[in-house]
Design an enzyme around this catalytic site. Sequence first.
Site, short mmCIF file in Angstrom:
data_model
loop_
_atom_site.label_atom_id
_atom_site.label_comp_id
_atom_site.label_asym_id
_atom_site.label_seq_id
_atom_site.Cartn_x
_atom_site.Cartn_y
_atom_site.Cartn_z
N GLU A 15 0.89 -1.16 0.00
CA GLU A 15 0.00 0.00 0.00
C GLU A 15 0.92 1.20 0.00
O GLU A 15 1.57 1.48 0.99
CB GLU A 15 -0.85 0.01 1.29
CG GLU A 15 -1.80 -1.15 1.43
CD GLU A 15 -2.87 -1.15 0.37
OE1 GLU A 15 -3.12 -0.08 -0.22
OE2 GLU A 15 -3.42 -2.22 0.12
N CYS A 70 -2.39 8.72 3.21
CA CYS A 70 -2.16 8.15 1.89
C CYS A 70 -3.34 8.42 0.96
O CYS A 70 -3.19 8.39 -0.25
CB CYS A 70 -1.95 6.65 2.03
SG CYS A 70 -3.28 5.84 2.93
#
Length: 672
Positions: free
Chosen positions: A256, A295
């Site tokens: 990720e 993120c």
Amino acid sequence: MQQVESYVCGDWARPGSGARLIYNAVTGAAMAHAGNDGLDWGGMLDWARDTGGPALRAMTFHQRAAMLKALALHLNANKQALYDISFATGATQSDHLIDVDGGIGTLFVYASKGRREMPDAHILVDGDIEQFGKSGAFLGQHVHTSKQGVAVHVNAFNFPVWGMLEKLAPALLAGVPSIVKPATATCYVTEACVRLMLGAGVLPPGALQLVTGGIGDMLDRLGAQDAVTFTGSADTALRLRSNPNLLANSVHFTAEQDSLNASILGPDAEPDSPEFDLFIKEIAREMTVKAGQKCTAVRRIIAPQTRVEAVIEALSARLARTVVGDPQAEGVRMGALVSNDQKADVLAKAAIIGAEAERVWGDPDTFTPQGPEGGAFVPPMLFHCADPDRAERVHDTEAFGPVSTVMGYRDLAHAADLANRGGGSLVASVMTHDPKVARELVLASAAHHGRLYINDRTGAPESTGHGSPMPHMTHGGPGRAGGGEELGGIRGVKHYMQRTALQGSPDMLTAITGAYVPGATVAEPDTHPFTRRYGDLAIGMSILTRAREITLEDIEHFATFTGDSFYAHMDPDAAARNPFFEGRVAHGYLLLSFAAGLFVEPAEGPVLANTGLENLRFTQPVYPGDSLRVRLTVKQKTPRAKDHGEVRWRAEMLNQRDETVGVYDLLTMVAR
Ligand code: NAP
């Protein structure tokens, strides 16, 4: 100076050689040490594989779900301690809610899904039975079993609690022990959380270990049963995933990584519309929550060309109200970046973006934060890129802070093209009240994004936020975002399990999976199964009812009684014109009702309630004069509460030639 310890083979280990310094984000002062090059990396892996794994795998999914719930309750009762120490990371109290409460919430969701959506068993069946031959004597069934290794979770600095728990919850539910390696900058919060979890006293030894600082040569020691889940920057992901040992052993590696997420304002959203308002609010929030160190934060703001000015004006007005400073000070809305190194990195990246875009809000040289001088403070910075087609860096430079760039689009195809230039993102959002706009953008753009978040005046009251990955939905994205996938409910559990295609006879598959497979041997007890308590019912226990004839009067009575006088039941000529029927047919619902009349045991007994039917299929027409009987078989049992459990029965309706005319799963609650 705090010594942030690692938890290794059941003992706490202090920092040693190779320890790194950690700084307070708000004051800039050195506050802790973490890391020890001399940890027993091999011993940690062995303890997880040989002690933690077998203990977890001995538990059923439901027992592991109960363990997660106990962990969540314990953390919830003690979360103040985590809030207190999280301020030093630069985070505000509302940031803590995302990290700490969001993490605990994820544990709760997995605890609940594990109990409701998984069996009280060790094997997870995946999909339907596949039949290869005519008689069904040899079948196929996909199953998931726990991997027999260890999961190494390498996490980013921005969510020291959520980042750990969102991986730990599915891994533990899958029965896989974990070694957590948080980012050094904020590992003292993770350490405190691990201490709390161990204090709950519900984790078997070996299920959880912690490494603060570097991970030595641990990646070189992993094998095919292990997994690495990485969260962090694309550069680190590339370095770690290309480790020769991971490649040679096909070690499962999920990444990720950073992502140039976009938010698109629909062409229908005029400046005075609720959608325009939502757009501005969501972007301002995404830029300032966690000081933009998310993120999923919006990095690129894509608006119709004619509305770019209005967007800049509205956003600037909102950002002007964001007080930046000491996260514990009254009125402060945005805290500090995690460190002065991070601040230098954000400013350097903002300068790269600044070469292609003009900064229209937030000057780091002139702004005055409401906090100590040495803190890692920056203002929210808004850029405007006038030529996004020619620009490159605005589409590929992630300034991991409160930095975002506005750009205009000509039409929807152009908007999608700009959003897609991020090279694969975790999330893109669209603010529109026009379903046609939403559909066009989904078709043009969904393949480039892990999540699409469409918000408007209807969804807004319950919308969860552009930047919030929900444990129910997958989190991850293609390409630049890492190509990985996490969470997504029970999907996330399967990432820590091996899917195996099992082939064998119905009896074999029934014995292995613990769920009755059609064609397996049944046992007919001398008493009606409805007179048996939950514990006295065995998989494969079955009755075959007497037969009942279906008459035309029954069909007409049912039609009048219920009002269902569909022509195929009532009009012989119309029914015969229908390609499926030769004449009038019995209602499917009539058959279901007769089936219940055939198999129920009327007296009060352990069956408490019928809670539904699943997988119902009517497979052949039933005509007046045909007869019906039912084969009812215990298919699966799932405990639901102390005093009752769910029994899933396979109900097969047969005609006078023993052909199946309908089949379904009947769900009942049965007293324990
Ligand atoms: P990072 O510098 O890439 O570090 C990520 C993790 O990798 C840290 O735990 C780091 O440990 C570790 N690491 C670095 N080099 C290593 C090595 N050689 N061997 C083993 N571990 C190593 O990222 P970050 O600065 O912590 O986080 C910010 C980035 O994460 C941003 O780009 C952001 O977009 C991304 N992020 C992505 C997601 C997502 O879900 N997609 C979520 C959060 C953040 P040390 O700290 O000890 O170096």
